[in-house]
Write a protein that holds these residues in place. Sequence first.
Motif, PDB file in Angstrom:
ATOM      1  N   LEU A  25       0.699  -1.191  -0.025  1.00  0.00           N
ATOM      2  CA  LEU A  25       0.142   0.087   0.120  1.00  0.00           C
ATOM      3  C   LEU A  25       0.952   1.265   0.059  1.00  0.00           C
ATOM      4  CD1 LEU A  25      -2.696  -1.048   2.500  1.00  0.00           C
ATOM      5  CD2 LEU A  25      -3.144  -0.806   0.023  1.00  0.00           C
ATOM      6  N   ILE A  26       2.036   1.145   0.993  1.00  0.00           N
ATOM      7  CA  ILE A  26       2.796   2.470   0.731  1.00  0.00           C
ATOM      8  C   ILE A  26       3.457   2.892  -0.655  1.00  0.00           C
ATOM      9  CG2 ILE A  26       5.375   3.212   1.697  1.00  0.00           C
ATOM     10  CD1 ILE A  26       4.522   1.786   4.269  1.00  0.00           C
ATOM     11  N   VAL A  27       4.001   1.667  -1.354  1.00  0.00           N
ATOM     12  CA  VAL A  27       4.568   1.843  -2.605  1.00  0.00           C
ATOM     13  C   VAL A  27       3.364   2.375  -3.444  1.00  0.00           C
ATOM     14  CG1 VAL A  27       5.727   1.011  -4.529  1.00  0.00           C
ATOM     15  CG2 VAL A  27       6.418   0.497  -2.062  1.00  0.00           C
ATOM     16  N   ALA A  28       2.388   1.615  -3.621  1.00  0.00           N
ATOM     17  CA  ALA A  28       1.364   2.037  -4.451  1.00  0.00           C
ATOM     18  C   ALA A  28       0.653   3.468  -4.522  1.00  0.00           C
ATOM     19  CB  ALA A  28       0.154   1.116  -4.402  1.00  0.00           C
ATOM     20  N   LEU A  29       0.517   3.733  -3.101  1.00  0.00           N
ATOM     21  CA  LEU A  29       0.217   5.098  -2.891  1.00  0.00           C
ATOM     22  C   LEU A  29       1.149   6.275  -3.367  1.00  0.00           C
ATOM     23  CD1 LEU A  29      -1.711   4.724   0.674  1.00  0.00           C
ATOM     24  CD2 LEU A  29      -2.712   5.335  -1.471  1.00  0.00           C
ATOM     25  N   ALA A  30       2.474   5.804  -3.039  1.00  0.00           N
ATOM     26  CA  ALA A  30       3.426   6.896  -3.361  1.00  0.00           C
ATOM     27  C   ALA A  30       3.630   6.981  -4.720  1.00  0.00           C
ATOM     28  CB  ALA A  30       4.575   6.492  -2.620  1.00  0.00           C
ATOM     29  N   GLY A  31       3.510   5.921  -5.549  1.00  0.00           N
ATOM     30  CA  GLY A  31       3.710   5.595  -6.954  1.00  0.00           C
ATOM     31  C   GLY A  31       2.809   6.698  -7.644  1.00  0.00           C
ATOM     32  N   TRP A  32       1.367   6.586  -6.830  1.00  0.00           N
ATOM     33  CA  TRP A  32       0.058   7.311  -7.382  1.00  0.00           C
ATOM     34  C   TRP A  32       0.359   8.927  -7.141  1.00  0.00           C
ATOM     35  CZ3 TRP A  32      -4.371   8.696  -4.148  1.00  0.00           C
ATOM     36  CH2 TRP A  32      -5.339   9.471  -4.934  1.00  0.00           C
ATOM     37  N   LEU A  33       1.044   8.859  -5.828  1.00  0.00           N
ATOM     38  CA  LEU A  33       0.905  10.579  -5.378  1.00  0.00           C
ATOM     39  C   LEU A  33       2.087  11.424  -5.874  1.00  0.00           C
ATOM     40  CD1 LEU A  33      -0.189   9.910  -1.631  1.00  0.00           C
ATOM     41  CD2 LEU A  33      -1.557  11.194  -3.359  1.00  0.00           C
ATOM     42  N   ILE A  34       3.194  10.614  -5.919  1.00  0.00           N
ATOM     43  CA  ILE A  34       4.493  11.503  -6.124  1.00  0.00           C
ATOM     44  C   ILE A  34       4.418  12.318  -7.526  1.00  0.00           C
ATOM     45  CG2 ILE A  34       6.834  11.128  -7.239  1.00  0.00           C
ATOM     46  CD1 ILE A  34       7.129   8.675  -4.935  1.00  0.00           C
ATOM     47  N   PRO A  35       3.782  11.911  -8.719  1.00  0.00           N
ATOM     48  CA  PRO A  35       3.734  12.665  -9.686  1.00  0.00           C
ATOM     49  C   PRO A  35       2.791  14.133  -9.640  1.00  0.00           C
ATOM     50  CG  PRO A  35       3.294  10.374 -10.483  1.00  0.00           C
ATOM     51  CD  PRO A  35       3.403  10.563  -9.002  1.00  0.00           C
ATOM     52  N   MET A  36       1.951  14.028  -8.470  1.00  0.00           N
ATOM     53  CA  MET A  36       1.248  14.855  -8.324  1.00  0.00           C
ATOM     54  C   MET A  36       1.871  16.337  -7.801  1.00  0.00           C
ATOM     55  SD  MET A  36      -2.299  13.253  -6.831  1.00  0.00           S
ATOM     56  CE  MET A  36      -3.134  11.944  -7.626  1.00  0.00           C
ATOM     57  N   ARG A  37       3.145  16.111  -7.101  1.00  0.00           N
ATOM     58  CA  ARG A  37       3.892  17.163  -6.494  1.00  0.00           C
ATOM     59  C   ARG A  37       2.886  18.060  -5.536  1.00  0.00           C
ATOM     60  NH1 ARG A  37       8.956  17.451  -8.779  1.00  0.00           N
ATOM     61  NH2 ARG A  37       9.553  16.520 -10.596  1.00  0.00           N
ATOM     62  N   LEU A  38       2.499  17.242  -4.509  1.00  0.00           N
ATOM     63  CA  LEU A  38       1.616  17.939  -3.660  1.00  0.00           C
ATOM     64  C   LEU A  38       2.435  18.583  -2.525  1.00  0.00           C
ATOM     65  CD1 LEU A  38      -0.856  14.953  -3.251  1.00  0.00           C
ATOM     66  CD2 LEU A  38      -1.243  17.316  -4.431  1.00  0.00           C
ATOM     67  N   GLY A  39       3.683  18.386  -2.331  1.00  0.00           N
ATOM     68  CA  GLY A  39       4.427  19.072  -1.230  1.00  0.00           C
ATOM     69  C   GLY A  39       4.838  17.768  -0.381  1.00  0.00           C
ATOM     70  N   ALA A  40       5.842  18.054   0.288  1.00  0.00           N
ATOM     71  CA  ALA A  40       6.418  16.866   1.212  1.00  0.00           C
ATOM     72  C   ALA A  40       5.372  16.407   2.239  1.00  0.00           C
ATOM     73  CB  ALA A  40       7.915  17.127   1.619  1.00  0.00           C
ATOM     74  N   GLY A  41       4.984  17.467   3.279  1.00  0.00           N
ATOM     75  CA  GLY A  41       4.294  17.098   4.283  1.00  0.00           C
ATOM     76  C   GLY A  41       2.829  16.420   3.851  1.00  0.00           C
ATOM     77  N   VAL A  42       2.115  17.134   2.753  1.00  0.00           N
ATOM     78  CA  VAL A  42       0.892  16.471   2.344  1.00  0.00           C
ATOM     79  C   VAL A  42       1.256  15.069   1.634  1.00  0.00           C
ATOM     80  CG1 VAL A  42      -0.975  16.671   0.376  1.00  0.00           C
ATOM     81  CG2 VAL A  42      -0.200  18.811   1.776  1.00  0.00           C
ATOM     82  N   GLU A  43       2.340  14.997   0.890  1.00  0.00           N
ATOM     83  CA  GLU A  43       2.409  13.508   0.388  1.00  0.00           C
ATOM     84  C   GLU A  43       2.741  12.695   1.412  1.00  0.00           C
ATOM     85  OE1 GLU A  43       4.950  13.355  -3.354  1.00  0.00           O
ATOM     86  OE2 GLU A  43       6.477  12.245  -1.733  1.00  0.00           O
ATOM     87  N   ALA A  44       3.500  12.880   2.268  1.00  0.00           N
ATOM     88  CA  ALA A  44       4.046  11.921   3.477  1.00  0.00           C
ATOM     89  C   ALA A  44       2.913  11.579   4.349  1.00  0.00           C
ATOM     90  CB  ALA A  44       4.983  12.534   4.240  1.00  0.00           C
ATOM     91  N   THR A  45       1.873  12.724   4.551  1.00  0.00           N
ATOM     92  CA  THR A  45       0.602  12.273   5.387  1.00  0.00           C
ATOM     93  C   THR A  45      -0.498  11.599   4.684  1.00  0.00           C
ATOM     94  OG1 THR A  45       0.902  14.613   6.432  1.00  0.00           O
ATOM     95  CG2 THR A  45      -1.158  13.354   6.642  1.00  0.00           C
ATOM     96  N   LEU A  46      -0.373  11.702   3.318  1.00  0.00           N
ATOM     97  CA  LEU A  46      -1.339  10.879   2.610  1.00  0.00           C
ATOM     98  C   LEU A  46      -0.842   9.401   2.554  1.00  0.00           C
ATOM     99  CD1 LEU A  46      -2.442  13.506  -0.341  1.00  0.00           C
ATOM    100  CD2 LEU A  46      -3.768  12.407   1.780  1.00  0.00           C
TER     101      LEU A  46
END
Length: 399
Positions: free
Chosen positions: A332-353
């Motif tokens: 789940l961590i890898v899949a969520l990160a793979g989906w979120l990283i291209p969005m460039r939401l910011g470090a805090g938002v990305e890590a929290t999500l």
Amino acid sequence: MQRRHDIDALRVIAFSLLILYHSAMVHVADWDFHIKSTYQAEWLQYPMIALNRWRMPLLFMISGIALGLAGIEGRRWRFAGTRSLRLLLPLAFGMLVVVPPQTFFQVVTQYGYTGGFAHFYALYLGHGLCRAGHCLLTPTWNHLWYLAYLLPYTLLLLATVPLLRWLRERLGNAEPTPLSAALLLALPILWLLCVRFWLAPRFPETHALFDDWVVHAESLPLFLLGYVLSTCAGFWRWACRLRWRMLGVALAAIGVELGLRWLGHHPPAGPMPDWASRVPWNTIERIARATYTWTALLALFGWSRALLDRPFRWLPYCSEAVFSWYILHQTLIVALAGWLIPMRLGAGVEATLVVSGTIAGCLLLHEGLIRRTGWLRPLFGLKALPRTAAPRPLPHPVP
């Protein structure tokens, strides 16, 4: 089987920390992982190191303690069969179903793979994946290596039960004498130090089972020691009594290790004094590391004995859920990160999500599907439900 609520609770906490640890692996600078964020921080290395020094040693010791408390001596070979099945099924299922999405995101982001998942999965089941001189051997177990190691460790323990039980009886229920207490403090540190000096420079950690000499040398003795100490009431009273001192020593030791590591990466300006150039800093760092690992384990056992040995209402549910959460969380961590990283939401938002999404995904999959589906339960390490039993509901807070 003896019920030790503190050991059950400590096991739940230790496995829960894996979600934070592996989520941080996405963002920590200079450390390899299956997928890496564009937002990376060097400072994350320091809390990660502090956690990493005892997280897996703790889990292996807890596994040995659980076997010691289970009363397996009179049924050890029957137990060997049931335990082998309970470990092999989740491992095989994990390698074939749970882990492949991790590898898929890895080859997409690191190898430039552009095919679909169906094409990738055929390659995954084949001879491996190679691109630009980099190869992955597949199928692989990734974070499930703990299960692969736990099986031979358990079989070895069962074969040596007569010797280990003799050692346990020799220790008895009395608190350690000054001599035995000194040995209990010093010998594990000396052993871990020998591993750091002689094995670690020669053999890298691989998590590949057959050539992972450093991990075996650190984990197997602690696993066996957990079994020996499991029913020694005097040891647990001693650990509880020394919990403040062990905590203080552990904090001092990790302070030395991390301080020396920081100075190694950020040396002071100007020439080094003559006396400083003659100090064996690497030796001091290794001594601090070995001291921290063992004293942190003793502090954890002492504090859990003092604070967690009670029948919390959440504990039965979490003790059952922790295995399926462990199997699911990294995918789940890898899949969520793979989906979120291209969005460039910011470090805090990305890590929290990533963290919150992993927790939510584990909860939904375990509660809504795994624990309620009879054929899925053994694939995630859960015992089969009796035909007349229903899954326990989620715990509610005590009014």
